[in-house]
Design an enzyme around this catalytic site. Structure first.
Site, mmCIF file in Angstrom:
data_model
loop_
_atom_site.group_PDB
_atom_site.id
_atom_site.type_symbol
_atom_site.label_atom_id
_atom_site.label_comp_id
_atom_site.label_asym_id
_atom_site.label_seq_id
_atom_site.Cartn_x
_atom_site.Cartn_y
_atom_site.Cartn_z
ATOM 1 N N GLY A 39 -1.937 6.280 -4.501
ATOM 2 C CA GLY A 39 -2.136 5.163 -3.573
ATOM 3 C C GLY A 39 -1.925 3.846 -4.300
ATOM 4 O O GLY A 39 -1.214 3.792 -5.312
ATOM 5 N N ILE A 57 -3.923 1.724 -6.128
ATOM 6 C CA ILE A 57 -4.371 1.554 -7.518
ATOM 7 C C ILE A 57 -3.543 2.450 -8.445
ATOM 8 O O ILE A 57 -3.058 2.009 -9.487
ATOM 9 C CB ILE A 57 -5.880 1.888 -7.659
ATOM 10 C CG1 ILE A 57 -6.706 0.852 -6.891
ATOM 11 C CG2 ILE A 57 -6.294 1.951 -9.129
ATOM 12 C CD1 ILE A 57 -8.204 1.084 -6.917
ATOM 13 N N SER A 88 -7.931 7.649 -8.907
ATOM 14 C CA SER A 88 -7.769 6.563 -7.924
ATOM 15 C C SER A 88 -7.484 7.197 -6.567
ATOM 16 O O SER A 88 -6.368 7.160 -6.082
ATOM 17 C CB SER A 88 -6.635 5.633 -8.349
ATOM 18 O OG SER A 88 -5.478 6.385 -8.696
ATOM 19 N N ARG A 130 -11.725 4.393 -2.210
ATOM 20 C CA ARG A 130 -13.012 3.758 -2.468
ATOM 21 C C ARG A 130 -13.928 3.987 -1.270
ATOM 22 O O ARG A 130 -13.437 4.242 -0.171
ATOM 23 C CB ARG A 130 -12.823 2.256 -2.716
ATOM 24 C CG ARG A 130 -11.904 1.966 -3.896
ATOM 25 C CD ARG A 130 -11.788 0.480 -4.147
ATOM 26 N NE ARG A 130 -13.055 -0.141 -4.471
ATOM 27 C CZ ARG A 130 -13.593 -0.168 -5.692
ATOM 28 N NH1 ARG A 130 -12.955 0.395 -6.708
ATOM 29 N NH2 ARG A 130 -14.760 -0.754 -5.901
ATOM 30 N N ASP A 171 -15.356 -4.922 2.137
ATOM 31 C CA ASP A 171 -15.168 -3.466 2.025
ATOM 32 C C ASP A 171 -16.315 -2.660 2.639
ATOM 33 O O ASP A 171 -16.114 -1.509 3.036
ATOM 34 C CB ASP A 171 -15.062 -3.053 0.547
ATOM 35 C CG ASP A 171 -13.729 -3.438 -0.061
ATOM 36 O OD1 ASP A 171 -12.956 -4.155 0.595
ATOM 37 O OD2 ASP A 171 -13.470 -3.026 -1.211
ATOM 38 N N HIS A 211 17.377 -21.562 2.800
ATOM 39 C CA HIS A 211 18.489 -20.793 2.246
ATOM 40 C C HIS A 211 18.807 -21.313 0.857
ATOM 41 O O HIS A 211 18.818 -22.524 0.659
ATOM 42 C CB HIS A 211 19.733 -20.961 3.145
ATOM 43 C CG HIS A 211 20.967 -20.315 2.578
ATOM 44 N ND1 HIS A 211 21.172 -18.958 2.642
ATOM 45 C CD2 HIS A 211 22.017 -20.850 1.905
ATOM 46 C CE1 HIS A 211 22.329 -18.674 2.050
ATOM 47 N NE2 HIS A 211 22.855 -19.799 1.593
HETATM 48 P P1 NAI Z 1 -5.773 4.634 -1.688
HETATM 49 O O1 NAI Z 1 -6.472 5.037 -0.475
HETATM 50 O O2 NAI Z 1 -4.785 3.523 -1.668
HETATM 51 O O3 NAI Z 1 -5.000 5.900 -2.311
HETATM 52 C C1 NAI Z 1 -5.644 7.095 -2.656
HETATM 53 C C2 NAI Z 1 -4.608 8.198 -2.725
HETATM 54 O O4 NAI Z 1 -5.201 9.329 -3.319
HETATM 55 C C3 NAI Z 1 -4.095 8.639 -1.362
HETATM 56 O O5 NAI Z 1 -2.694 8.644 -1.372
HETATM 57 C C4 NAI Z 1 -4.670 10.039 -1.202
HETATM 58 O O6 NAI Z 1 -3.840 10.898 -0.469
HETATM 59 C C5 NAI Z 1 -4.771 10.493 -2.632
HETATM 60 N N1 NAI Z 1 -5.780 11.527 -2.888
HETATM 61 C C6 NAI Z 1 -7.030 11.614 -2.383
HETATM 62 N N2 NAI Z 1 -7.684 12.664 -2.917
HETATM 63 C C7 NAI Z 1 -6.842 13.242 -3.811
HETATM 64 C C8 NAI Z 1 -6.930 14.354 -4.687
HETATM 65 N N3 NAI Z 1 -8.060 15.058 -4.801
HETATM 66 N N4 NAI Z 1 -5.839 14.665 -5.445
HETATM 67 C C9 NAI Z 1 -4.707 13.930 -5.361
HETATM 68 N N5 NAI Z 1 -4.578 12.872 -4.545
HETATM 69 C C10 NAI Z 1 -5.623 12.522 -3.780
HETATM 70 O O7 NAI Z 1 -6.949 4.346 -2.746
HETATM 71 P P2 NAI Z 1 -6.933 3.590 -4.147
HETATM 72 O O8 NAI Z 1 -5.572 3.533 -4.722
HETATM 73 O O9 NAI Z 1 -8.016 4.222 -4.938
HETATM 74 O O10 NAI Z 1 -7.352 2.123 -3.754
HETATM 75 C C11 NAI Z 1 -8.644 1.890 -3.197
HETATM 76 C C12 NAI Z 1 -8.686 0.666 -2.331
HETATM 77 O O11 NAI Z 1 -8.449 -0.506 -3.072
HETATM 78 C C13 NAI Z 1 -7.665 0.738 -1.230
HETATM 79 O O12 NAI Z 1 -8.319 0.494 -0.022
HETATM 80 C C14 NAI Z 1 -6.711 -0.360 -1.544
HETATM 81 O O13 NAI Z 1 -6.238 -0.990 -0.383
HETATM 82 C C15 NAI Z 1 -7.518 -1.322 -2.412
HETATM 83 N N6 NAI Z 1 -6.623 -1.951 -3.377
HETATM 84 C C16 NAI Z 1 -5.728 -2.874 -2.938
HETATM 85 C C17 NAI Z 1 -4.819 -3.412 -3.798
HETATM 86 C C18 NAI Z 1 -3.818 -4.359 -3.282
HETATM 87 O O14 NAI Z 1 -4.016 -4.923 -2.211
HETATM 88 N N7 NAI Z 1 -2.702 -4.570 -3.960
HETATM 89 C C19 NAI Z 1 -4.794 -3.054 -5.218
HETATM 90 C C20 NAI Z 1 -5.730 -2.058 -5.548
HETATM 91 C C21 NAI Z 1 -6.620 -1.544 -4.654
#
Ligand code: NAI
Length: 455
Positions: free
Chosen positions: A184, A186, A266, A269, A308, A441
């Site tokens: 995802g 992170i 990751s 959350r 959150d 542009h």
């Molecule tokens: P996420 O929800 O973006 O991604 C988690 C991923 O892990 C998903 O693709 C899911 O299918 C996968 N997954 C779940 N369980 C698993 C397992 N047991 N084995 C393998 N894959 C599995 O969560 P992430 O990346 O931890 O981010 C958390 C939050 O922080 C999100 O809501 C995100 O929007 C926010 N965030 C936002 C950022 C930004 O706006 N650029 C940067 C970092 C975080």
């Protein structure tokens, strides 16, 4: 007992922004923060990662400088320096928030808060050892990383072999092989950084695609870009156990032991609602998230929640908007959050940014929609700056009114362009309306306008 018009639990983006707004409107405000002002976003999320990713981008540019006629020899990256710089950036910004709280006259108490009940004067909240009363409460206690119930994972987290977004940002040594569980936001941002600085990276993702909620075509382009750089993906795969310097992965019915020297978990959350005394006043939660409406009201009159902790969007920019919406409503100024038009960005290289519906989500909600992709090569600026770019923008429109339902991009400046698209979605602009907007542009963003003449 000290009395306040408003007590805010949590000084992250939702809390500190709301505090400042409320104080400017004449409220006497207390913010309780157990760690550092700025919350996860500033201390262990958005800002530190962007600092790391910028160093990686500079390094990548140096490595590919010859594509643009620039010769750079001996380019190297000092990860330890990058971490030290990141700490300086975070400290400077936390200090900035402290100063703006002081200037606004907000009382900040650096301790854990717990709601203890309600009296005729308002809600009682214990912050550290002191009890305060707030006529109104705003709960902004944020979220924490999920550590899934995988055999050996919790123990490996205790020893430091497994890290979350928090610990990885302070890791001074570069792992030789980093396994990322969860492809995802992170996972992808960290995979990008560690790949750029020379680590071998394997991403294990449970779904058949990376960047879960992203448009399918964009997710594939992103994956291809990463694979070209050497990142390995194991999709539709599950980590079933973590042991001494290895993870056991199940994919396609087979079982594989992958050796590595660090694991980032990751996988999402979850809202932080335990231990803050919600039960003492009866605030309703569902799946551990505080239930709020579009005005950010909870089930209890006088208590609002933002960020959150309501589990709605888990993005810092949503938190800002929810915090100010809550304050406006407390003051009797009607306000609501428009959840249809919240942009999201993955700060990879190339960047991914999107807002609104994808074709799939629109269809799933029963909206008759059409979508088309356009190469960013329609932009002269894009070609001038991207020797090998394969960026696109995909526009989703409603078939009936030809209004913009969603915009999805992969490519340079996507993060800076997307808010314009958010305005189009929020204001329900039609294809014909966007044609009349003059874009500067040459820019990459003008591909969006160009696309309007082809839809
Ligand atoms: P996420 O929800 O973006 O991604 C988690 C991923 O892990 C998903 O693709 C899911 O299918 C996968 N997954 C779940 N369980 C698993 C397992 N047991 N084995 C393998 N894959 C599995 O969560 P992430 O990346 O931890 O981010 C958390 C939050 O922080 C999100 O809501 C995100 O929007 C926010 N965030 C936002 C950022 C930004 O706006 N650029 C940067 C970092 C975080």
């Amino acid at each position: 007992m000290d009395k306040f018009n408003l007590i805010i639990i949590g000084g992250g983006p939702a809390g500190y922004n709301a505090a400042e707004r409320a104080a400017h409107e004449g409220m006497k405000v207390l913010v309780a923060e157990e760690k550092a002002l700025g919350g996860v976003c500033l201390n262990e999320g958005c800002i530190p990662t962007k600092t790391l990713l910028y160093s990686a981008k500079v390094f990548d540019s140096a490595k590919h400088a010859s594509d643009y006629g620039v010769s750079v020899s001996g380019a190297s990256i000092d990860h330890d320096f990058v971490i030290t710089r990141k700490n300086k950036v975070v400290t400077a910004l936390v200090t900035g928030i402290k100063m703006s709280m002081k200037k606004a006259g907000v009382t900040v108490v650096n301790a854990t808060a717990r709601i203890t009940g309600k009296t005729s004067d308002g809600f009682t909240v214990k912050v550290g050892e002191t009890e305060y009363t707030g006529e109104k409460l705003l709960i902004c206690s944020g979220s924490e990383a999920v550590v899934p119930p995988i055999s050996g994972l919790r123990e490996a987290y205790e020893t430091g072999f497994v890290v979350t977004n928090r610990e990885i940002l302070d890791m001074r040594a570069v792992p030789e092989h980093l396994v990322v569980i969860g492809g995802g936001v992170i996972g992808l941002e960290m995979a990008s950084y560690f790949n750029s600085i020379g680590a071998r990276v394997t991403v294990v993702e449970m779904l058949p695609k990376i960047a879960g909620s992203a448009d399918d075509e964009i997710s594939k382009i992103l994956q291809k870009n990463y694979e070209k750089r050497g990142v390995k993906f194991m999709l539709s795969a599950k980590v079933i156990a973590v042991g001494d310097r290895y993870v056991q992965i199940e994919a396609d019915g087979s079982n594989e032991k992958v050796m590595c020297d660090r694991v980032l978990v990751s996988v999402g959350r979850r809202a932080r609602t335990n231990g803050i005394g919600l039960e003492s006043v009866g605030v309703l939660t569902e799946r551990g998230e505080i239930v709020t409406d579009e005005t950010c009201k909870t089930s209890v009159a006088g208590i609002w929640a933002a960020g959150d902790v309501n589990g709605k969007s888990m993005l810092a920019h949503t938190a800002y908007r929810e915090g100010e919406t809550a304050v406006n409503n407390m003051l009797g100024k009607k306000d609501r959050v428009d959840y249809r038009a919240i942009p999201s960005v993955i700060y990879t290289n190339p960047e991914v940014a999107s807002v609104g519906e994808t074709l799939e989500s629109a269809n799933a909600s029963g909206i008759e929609a059409a979508a088309e992709s356009f190469t960013l090569k329609y932009s002269g600026r894009y070609i001038a700056e991207n020797a090998k770019g394969d960026g696109i923008v995909k526009i989703v429109i409603g078939k009936k009114h030809r209004n913009i339902l969603g915009v999805h991009m992969i490519g340079s400046y996507a993060s800076e362009i997307i808010y314009g698209a958010a305005a189009m979605v929020a204001n329900e602009e039609r294809v014909e309306d966007v044609r009349k907007i003059v874009f500067p542009h040459p820019t990459v963003g003008e591909v969006i306008r160009e696309a309007m003449f082809m839809m």
